[in-house]
Write an enzyme that holds these catalytic residues in place. Structure first.
Site, mmCIF file in Angstrom:
data_model
loop_
_atom_site.group_PDB
_atom_site.id
_atom_site.type_symbol
_atom_site.label_atom_id
_atom_site.label_comp_id
_atom_site.label_asym_id
_atom_site.label_seq_id
_atom_site.Cartn_x
_atom_site.Cartn_y
_atom_site.Cartn_z
ATOM 1 N N SER A 39 -7.268 -1.170 10.370
ATOM 2 C CA SER A 39 -7.765 -2.355 9.662
ATOM 3 C C SER A 39 -9.185 -2.693 10.073
ATOM 4 O O SER A 39 -9.559 -2.563 11.249
ATOM 5 C CB SER A 39 -6.850 -3.526 9.992
ATOM 6 O OG SER A 39 -7.445 -4.741 9.622
ATOM 7 N N PRO A 50 -7.143 -20.238 11.964
ATOM 8 C CA PRO A 50 -7.362 -19.630 13.283
ATOM 9 C C PRO A 50 -7.412 -18.104 13.177
ATOM 10 O O PRO A 50 -6.611 -17.508 12.459
ATOM 11 C CB PRO A 50 -6.133 -20.068 14.091
ATOM 12 C CG PRO A 50 -5.603 -21.269 13.382
ATOM 13 C CD PRO A 50 -5.947 -21.096 11.934
ATOM 14 N N GLY A 51 -8.359 -17.522 13.893
ATOM 15 C CA GLY A 51 -8.454 -16.061 13.911
ATOM 16 C C GLY A 51 -9.332 -15.490 12.817
ATOM 17 O O GLY A 51 -9.632 -14.295 12.815
ATOM 18 N N ASP A 85 14.453 0.876 10.795
ATOM 19 C CA ASP A 85 13.319 0.319 11.532
ATOM 20 C C ASP A 85 12.704 1.483 12.328
ATOM 21 O O ASP A 85 13.437 2.200 13.026
ATOM 22 C CB ASP A 85 13.868 -0.772 12.466
ATOM 23 C CG ASP A 85 12.796 -1.500 13.260
ATOM 24 O OD1 ASP A 85 11.806 -0.860 13.669
ATOM 25 O OD2 ASP A 85 12.967 -2.700 13.496
ATOM 26 N N LYS A 95 -3.791 -3.373 16.039
ATOM 27 C CA LYS A 95 -4.348 -2.205 15.343
ATOM 28 C C LYS A 95 -5.320 -1.446 16.235
ATOM 29 O O LYS A 95 -5.320 -0.206 16.267
ATOM 30 C CB LYS A 95 -5.028 -2.651 14.035
ATOM 31 C CG LYS A 95 -4.036 -3.105 12.962
ATOM 32 C CD LYS A 95 -3.175 -1.944 12.468
ATOM 33 C CE LYS A 95 -2.064 -2.370 11.549
ATOM 34 N NZ LYS A 95 -1.205 -1.265 11.101
ATOM 35 N N TYR A 108 -2.942 -9.668 15.444
ATOM 36 C CA TYR A 108 -2.781 -8.581 14.464
ATOM 37 C C TYR A 108 -3.860 -7.522 14.680
ATOM 38 O O TYR A 108 -3.563 -6.322 14.809
ATOM 39 C CB TYR A 108 -2.860 -9.135 13.029
ATOM 40 C CG TYR A 108 -3.125 -8.066 12.005
ATOM 41 C CD1 TYR A 108 -2.160 -7.094 11.735
ATOM 42 C CD2 TYR A 108 -4.354 -7.988 11.346
ATOM 43 C CE1 TYR A 108 -2.412 -6.088 10.820
ATOM 44 C CE2 TYR A 108 -4.609 -6.980 10.427
ATOM 45 C CZ TYR A 108 -3.633 -6.035 10.173
ATOM 46 O OH TYR A 108 -3.896 -5.031 9.281
ATOM 47 N N PHE A 117 -10.384 -2.262 4.405
ATOM 48 C CA PHE A 117 -10.896 -3.619 4.303
ATOM 49 C C PHE A 117 -9.804 -4.445 3.610
ATOM 50 O O PHE A 117 -8.704 -4.490 4.130
ATOM 51 C CB PHE A 117 -12.321 -3.589 3.711
ATOM 52 C CG PHE A 117 -13.288 -3.171 4.828
ATOM 53 C CD1 PHE A 117 -13.192 -1.910 5.412
ATOM 54 C CD2 PHE A 117 -14.163 -4.087 5.390
ATOM 55 C CE1 PHE A 117 -13.991 -1.561 6.516
ATOM 56 C CE2 PHE A 117 -14.974 -3.736 6.484
ATOM 57 C CZ PHE A 117 -14.875 -2.482 7.043
ATOM 58 N N ASN A 118 -9.991 -5.082 2.499
ATOM 59 C CA ASN A 118 -8.924 -5.957 1.974
ATOM 60 C C ASN A 118 -8.290 -5.377 0.719
ATOM 61 O O ASN A 118 -8.776 -5.608 -0.390
ATOM 62 C CB ASN A 118 -9.488 -7.354 1.700
ATOM 63 C CG ASN A 118 -9.726 -8.130 2.985
ATOM 64 O OD1 ASN A 118 -10.511 -7.694 3.832
ATOM 65 N ND2 ASN A 118 -9.057 -9.241 3.153
ATOM 66 N N ASN A 148 0.624 -14.912 2.413
ATOM 67 C CA ASN A 148 -0.388 -15.205 3.430
ATOM 68 C C ASN A 148 -1.769 -14.803 2.947
ATOM 69 O O ASN A 148 -2.762 -15.420 3.315
ATOM 70 C CB ASN A 148 -0.094 -14.404 4.709
ATOM 71 C CG ASN A 148 1.096 -14.970 5.460
ATOM 72 O OD1 ASN A 148 1.068 -16.115 5.884
ATOM 73 N ND2 ASN A 148 2.149 -14.178 5.587
ATOM 74 N N ASP A 175 11.752 2.663 5.499
ATOM 75 C CA ASP A 175 11.338 1.259 5.326
ATOM 76 C C ASP A 175 12.530 0.378 5.665
ATOM 77 O O ASP A 175 13.640 0.628 5.194
ATOM 78 C CB ASP A 175 10.885 1.027 3.872
ATOM 79 C CG ASP A 175 10.054 -0.230 3.719
ATOM 80 O OD1 ASP A 175 10.531 -1.314 4.098
ATOM 81 O OD2 ASP A 175 8.918 -0.118 3.201
ATOM 82 N N ILE A 219 0.849 -1.205 0.000
ATOM 83 C CA ILE A 219 0.000 0.000 0.000
ATOM 84 C C ILE A 219 0.877 1.245 0.000
ATOM 85 O O ILE A 219 0.583 2.234 -0.670
ATOM 86 C CB ILE A 219 -0.956 0.000 1.212
ATOM 87 C CG1 ILE A 219 -1.767 -1.301 1.229
ATOM 88 C CG2 ILE A 219 -1.888 1.205 1.155
ATOM 89 C CD1 ILE A 219 -2.658 -1.449 2.443
HETATM 90 N N1 UDP Z 1 -8.032 -17.248 2.442
HETATM 91 C C1 UDP Z 1 -8.045 -18.527 1.880
HETATM 92 N N2 UDP Z 1 -6.871 -19.079 1.485
HETATM 93 C C2 UDP Z 1 -5.670 -18.435 1.614
HETATM 94 C C3 UDP Z 1 -5.660 -17.138 2.193
HETATM 95 C C4 UDP Z 1 -6.862 -16.585 2.599
HETATM 96 O O1 UDP Z 1 -9.111 -19.143 1.755
HETATM 97 O O2 UDP Z 1 -4.621 -19.005 1.237
HETATM 98 C C5 UDP Z 1 -9.301 -16.625 2.844
HETATM 99 C C6 UDP Z 1 -9.375 -16.194 4.294
HETATM 100 O O3 UDP Z 1 -9.829 -17.272 5.097
HETATM 101 C C7 UDP Z 1 -10.369 -15.025 4.227
HETATM 102 C C8 UDP Z 1 -10.073 -14.396 2.862
HETATM 103 O O4 UDP Z 1 -9.415 -15.424 2.092
HETATM 104 O O5 UDP Z 1 -11.695 -15.501 4.199
HETATM 105 C C9 UDP Z 1 -9.159 -13.189 2.927
HETATM 106 O O6 UDP Z 1 -7.986 -13.552 3.643
HETATM 107 P P1 UDP Z 1 -6.690 -12.639 3.598
HETATM 108 O O7 UDP Z 1 -5.611 -13.351 4.358
HETATM 109 O O8 UDP Z 1 -6.371 -12.257 2.189
HETATM 110 O O9 UDP Z 1 -7.123 -11.306 4.321
HETATM 111 P P2 UDP Z 1 -7.736 -11.054 5.800
HETATM 112 O O10 UDP Z 1 -9.206 -10.848 5.585
HETATM 113 O O11 UDP Z 1 -7.417 -12.225 6.656
HETATM 114 O O12 UDP Z 1 -7.058 -9.815 6.258
#
Ligand code: UDP
Length: 340
Positions: free
Chosen positions: A127, A295-296, A61, A155, A151, A180-181, A200, A33, A14
């Site tokens: 976030s 998880p989470g 850092d 935030k 995480y 959001f995403n 990730n 950075d 971003i």
């Molecule tokens: N997700 C998934 N497979 C992956 C990574 C993410 O199914 O390899 C799903 C995750 O469970 C969530 C959505 O994609 O429902 C967005 O996840 P991401 O990690 O991109 O962003 P977040 O919402 O966790 O910040």
């Protein structure tokens, strides 16, 4: 006189797009950075896309108080945008203390440097994850916070710290943007998301599956209370996020104190919606398998973006197809990201 802005984490996903947006609107931009999750090559790309160089770059850092103070001493910043942080939900469950150290410690170190050098304007990268298990969708800024992972807790904690600082220091003006995403890439194909190691987040993972770098996507759960059972998110184009930050800078002076805004589209898409859209944009099959929940994770996060629309007369303009098209262009033009 052009305004000078410090962007922490300016080489990141971003951050880099925001630097381009600021440079293209006449700001002088200084980047800090440590490249813990970004490539120095992104900085060359920023200058190329914007057609103008960054004013300065410091490979430090943000928790290094002495180094940070010398950066503030070398420039007169009108404002700061603080992106530098760790951001992966799953990883934060594994290494929570690093998340608190970097995300919270980085923010307090930055606030101390701002205070020491008389800089009072901050845009903070927050976030939507702070809302946690949403009891109502779409989420407004007044929806209750209930973070479900370290995480998200970092935030929310940072927002609370900033709120405390604003109460004590009436000259401070802070805008926390709960995005959001963020996904997609710059339409030039020169800037995009290039995480270190296996991604990730879902969009860069899907892009690498489409390109054949990874065999298949693991879909984390299809037993959520959503129409297709997979998680729903409000994906927002990174260039819209960048424009949102530039717009926020222009509104920092409206009033002092702490304000929070959602940055989203208001449109929710499931993991399978995203897979279908990316397949359409790339013309590639995206093999996937359903695995267990991560998880989470939560079922659904979708923004009510109306507050920012009212306050700034601003809204996102790019849809999921555009996000996928731009992410795929970056993937195709940069098969190994920014390179080693
Ligand atoms: N997700 C998934 N497979 C992956 C990574 C993410 O199914 O390899 C799903 C995750 O469970 C969530 C959505 O994609 O429902 C967005 O996840 P991401 O990690 O991109 O962003 P977040 O919402 O966790 O910040």
């Amino acid at each position: 006189m052009p305004k000078t802005v410090l962007v922490t984490g300016g080489a990141g996903f971003i951050g880099s797009h925001t630097c381009v947006e600021l440079l293209q609107h006449g700001y002088d931009v200084v980047v800090v950075d440590d490249h813990s999750n970004s490539s120095p090559r992104a900085l060359e790309r920023i200058a190329k896309v914007a057609g103008t160089p960054l004013a300065a770059v410091y490979g430090i850092d943000v928790r290094d108080r002495r180094a940070l103070s010398s950066v503030f001493a070398a420039h007169r910043f009108d404002a700061v945008i603080h992106f530098a942080a760790k951001k992966a939900v799953g990883e934060s469950v594994e290494i929570p203390l690093e998340y608190y150290d970097i995300n919270v410690g980085g923010t307090t170190a930055l606030l101390a440097a701002m205070h020491e050098h008389g800089v009072h304007r901050l845009v903070f990268s927050s976030s939507c994850s702070i809302y946690g298990n949403a009891t109502e969708v779409p989420l407004t800024e007044q929806s209750p916070a209930g973070p479900t992972n370290p995480y998200a807790r970092t935030k929310l904690l940072c927002e609370e710290i900033l709120d405390d600082a604003c109460r004590r220091l009436p000259e401070l003006s802070v805008l926390a943007l709960r995005y959001f995403n963020p996904v997609g890439a710059h339409p030039s194909g020169l800037l995009g998301e290039d995480p270190h190691g296996v991604p990730n987040n879902v969009m860069p993972y899907v892009a690498q599956v489409a390109a054949g770098r990874l065999p298949r996507l693991s879909v984390f759960g299809n037993d959520y209370p959503t129409p297709d059972g997979t998680g729903i998110r409000d994906y927002i184009h990174v260039v819209d996020v960048a424009e949102g930050h530039r717009t926020a800078l222009e509104h920092l002076g409206d009033e002092n104190g702490m304000r929070v805004f959602n940055l989203g589209t208001g449109v929710g898409s499931s993991v399978l919606d995203l897979v279908a859209a990316f397949s359409e944009a790339s013309g590639r099959q995206i093999p996937y398998e359903i695995t267990g929940r991560r998880p989470g994770d939560v079922a659904e996060l979708v923004a009510d973006p109306s507050a920012v629309a009212r306050a700034w007369n601003w809204a996102t303009t790019r849809d999921l197809a555009t996000m996928c098209r731009d992410a795929w262009r970056f993937q195709e033009l940069n098969p190994t990201g920014y390179g080693a």
